[in-house]
Each structure stands twice: as C-alpha cells, then as structure tokens.
Design a protein around this motif. Structure first.
Motif, mmCIF file in Angstrom:
data_model
loop_
_atom_site.group_PDB
_atom_site.id
_atom_site.type_symbol
_atom_site.label_atom_id
_atom_site.label_comp_id
_atom_site.label_asym_id
_atom_site.label_seq_id
_atom_site.Cartn_x
_atom_site.Cartn_y
_atom_site.Cartn_z
ATOM 1 N N TYR A 85 42.706 23.319 62.117
ATOM 2 C CA TYR A 85 42.162 22.368 61.145
ATOM 3 C C TYR A 85 40.770 22.803 60.722
ATOM 4 O O TYR A 85 39.940 23.197 61.550
ATOM 5 N N SER A 86 40.492 22.731 59.420
ATOM 6 C CA SER A 86 39.179 23.056 58.875
ATOM 7 C C SER A 86 38.424 21.780 58.535
ATOM 8 O O SER A 86 39.027 20.792 58.070
ATOM 9 N N ALA A 87 37.111 21.806 58.738
ATOM 10 C CA ALA A 87 36.272 20.642 58.419
ATOM 11 C C ALA A 87 36.280 20.323 56.924
ATOM 12 O O ALA A 87 35.828 19.255 56.516
ATOM 13 N N THR A 88 36.803 21.227 56.110
ATOM 14 C CA THR A 88 36.915 20.970 54.670
ATOM 15 C C THR A 88 38.052 20.012 54.344
ATOM 16 O O THR A 88 38.231 19.621 53.189
ATOM 17 N N GLY A 89 38.863 19.635 55.375
ATOM 18 C CA GLY A 89 39.991 18.746 55.148
ATOM 19 C C GLY A 89 41.288 19.486 54.892
ATOM 20 O O GLY A 89 42.204 18.949 54.266
ATOM 21 N N HIS A 90 41.374 20.706 55.388
ATOM 22 C CA HIS A 90 42.572 21.524 55.205
ATOM 23 C C HIS A 90 43.105 22.007 56.547
ATOM 24 O O HIS A 90 42.372 22.077 57.536
ATOM 25 N N ALA A 116 47.986 27.056 49.330
ATOM 26 C CA ALA A 116 47.438 28.138 48.520
ATOM 27 C C ALA A 116 47.008 29.270 49.447
ATOM 28 O O ALA A 116 46.598 29.037 50.592
ATOM 29 N N GLN A 117 47.094 30.490 48.956
ATOM 30 C CA GLN A 117 46.705 31.642 49.762
ATOM 31 C C GLN A 117 45.194 31.720 49.894
ATOM 32 O O GLN A 117 44.465 31.580 48.916
ATOM 33 N N VAL A 118 44.723 31.954 51.125
ATOM 34 C CA VAL A 118 43.305 32.122 51.407
ATOM 35 C C VAL A 118 42.966 33.596 51.583
ATOM 36 O O VAL A 118 41.987 34.093 51.031
ATOM 37 N N GLY A 139 32.996 26.778 57.888
ATOM 38 C CA GLY A 139 33.992 27.187 56.914
ATOM 39 C C GLY A 139 34.131 28.678 56.719
ATOM 40 O O GLY A 139 34.895 29.126 55.860
ATOM 41 N N THR A 140 33.405 29.481 57.509
ATOM 42 C CA THR A 140 33.521 30.935 57.409
ATOM 43 C C THR A 140 34.715 31.421 58.228
ATOM 44 O O THR A 140 34.935 30.968 59.346
ATOM 45 N N ILE A 141 35.475 32.370 57.671
ATOM 46 C CA ILE A 141 36.612 32.951 58.377
ATOM 47 C C ILE A 141 36.277 34.387 58.777
ATOM 48 O O ILE A 141 35.816 35.181 57.957
ATOM 49 N N ILE A 142 36.504 34.704 60.034
ATOM 50 C CA ILE A 142 36.398 36.073 60.528
ATOM 51 C C ILE A 142 37.805 36.521 60.881
ATOM 52 O O ILE A 142 38.544 35.784 61.545
ATOM 53 N N TYR A 143 38.190 37.725 60.442
ATOM 54 C CA TYR A 143 39.558 38.156 60.696
ATOM 55 C C TYR A 143 39.651 39.670 60.830
ATOM 56 O O TYR A 143 38.740 40.408 60.467
ATOM 57 N N VAL A 144 40.793 40.114 61.345
ATOM 58 C CA VAL A 144 41.121 41.534 61.436
ATOM 59 C C VAL A 144 42.277 41.801 60.483
ATOM 60 O O VAL A 144 43.272 41.075 60.512
#
Length: 214
Positions: A85-90, A116-118, A139-144
């Motif tokens: 869950y994201s604090a943005t409501g998503h 929707a695609q992120v 709301g920042t995403i860190i990914y590989v």
C-alpha cells in the motif's frame, strides 16, 4: 506489535516477542497458497497474494483479510502479486514483470479505479513471484531491473542516498528479503538454514550485530 508471515500455504501471526503462531487465513481449494503479506495502515487488515501451487504468475490475485473475519476477499480480478500500500492511496503490485498501481479505498477495502503501469522491467522471480522493489513513505520507488530465478546469488549492501554501496555484513547462504526496521536500528531477513525449505526469520541489531531468530 505483530509479525505476519506465510507458512504452510496460509498466513500466520506471531507476537513480536515470539511464541506460538496462530493461523489467520484459510485456503479455499487444494493447492492454494497465500503469499507476500503486507499489513495495511489500519493495523487490522493484511494485503496478500493468492496463487495455486504450480500455477503461472498470471493466475495470481490480490486479496485482503481483516483480523477476525471468516474469509478473505479478492480485490482485483486480474493478474497481481507482491502488493504493497502507498500513502498516495494506491496499491502497488506486480504484473508480468511490470509494477502497476491502482487507487484503493482503505475504509471500504476496495479498488476504486483503473490499474495503470508505474514501471516496466522490474526484477521478478518468475518462479516465486517475488519482486525486487521497495516503496518509501514519501512515494519514492527503488527497484532492480530485469528478471531472475531461484538460483540468483545474493548479498547484502548498504546504499547511501548519493548511491555509494558498502558491504553490510557476512551472512549465510540462502538469504532473501532483507529489510530495515522503521527506526533503522535492525535489519530483518529470511534464511533457508539447510536448503530444504526450512526457512527462518532473523534480525540483527545494526550497531551490536546481535542476532535473534524467529
């Protein structure tokens, strides 16, 4: 003050101080598995993945379970796994190596919009459905990027904001799902102790490197 984890195909709960786990969810069919629990902000509801043993990833579904309910509820009738869950409501979740987002009503526990695609090409274990990403409270995403298998070699690094990695500490083989505690004093992770699916949760105190096992 509760740890929620997947074991024997269902979700279980145990106090943070340890003790005997109790079963939270019930499966609806033979071979059904409940995976990747994520506690929602109300502290009483768990978002998780429902998937049949041996089924393809596209058969995975997102569901929620509220403590005390008799059954869980599937919230999105399309491919979805490893959701948070994201604090943005998503709700952010995986679908075919992509990271998707969909508006979610916490009060009524239901999806309220169109997915929707992120991000595209997010590192996904095509066998287990685990994804290499993390979502911050800002709301920042860190990914590989890329794809992976169960045989990936793993190590733990500490990465500062400018992007400089440093070795964290020596760990046994079979490490997975390392994560910081909210106060950054502890790191928790899962280790397969004997490579025979005997998984245990460990956590280390960052300064003293003392260890505790659940």
């Amino acid at each position: 003050n509760t740890i929620i984890f997947a074991d024997d195909g269902v979700l279980k709960r145990i106090p943070e101080t340890g003790g005997e786990p109790t079963i939270l969810t019930k499966t609806k069919s033979i071979g059904e598995r409940h995976l990747y629990p994520h506690t929602l902000p109300d502290g009483k509801t768990v978002l998780f993945t429902v998937r049949d043993q041996g089924a393809e990833l596209n058969a995975s579904r997102l569901a929620v379970y509220r403590f005390g309910d008799e059954d869980y509820q599937v919230i999105l009738d399309e491919e979805g796994y490893n959701g948070v869950y994201s604090a943005t409501g998503h709700i952010v979740y995986g679908r075919s190596n992509r990271l998707m987002g969909v508006p979610f009503d916490l009060k009524n526990m239901r999806v309220t919009g169109v997915p929707a695609q992120v991000l595209d090409n997010v590192h996904t274990n095509i066998e287990s459905g685990s994804m290499s990403y993390a979502l911050s409270t800002e709301g920042t995403i860190i990914y590989v990027p890329g794809t992976g298998t169960q045989d990936d070699l793993r190590s733990v690094l500490n990465l500062d904001l400018p992007g400089k990695p440093t070795d964290f500490f020596d760990l046994p083989n079979g490490l997975t799902f390392a994560t910081y505690s909210p106060d950054s004093k502890y790191v928790a992770f899962i280790i397969d102790d004997d490579n025979l699916d005997n998984y245990r949760i460990y956590h280390y105190h960052v300064e003293t490197m003392s260890q505790r096992t659940y």
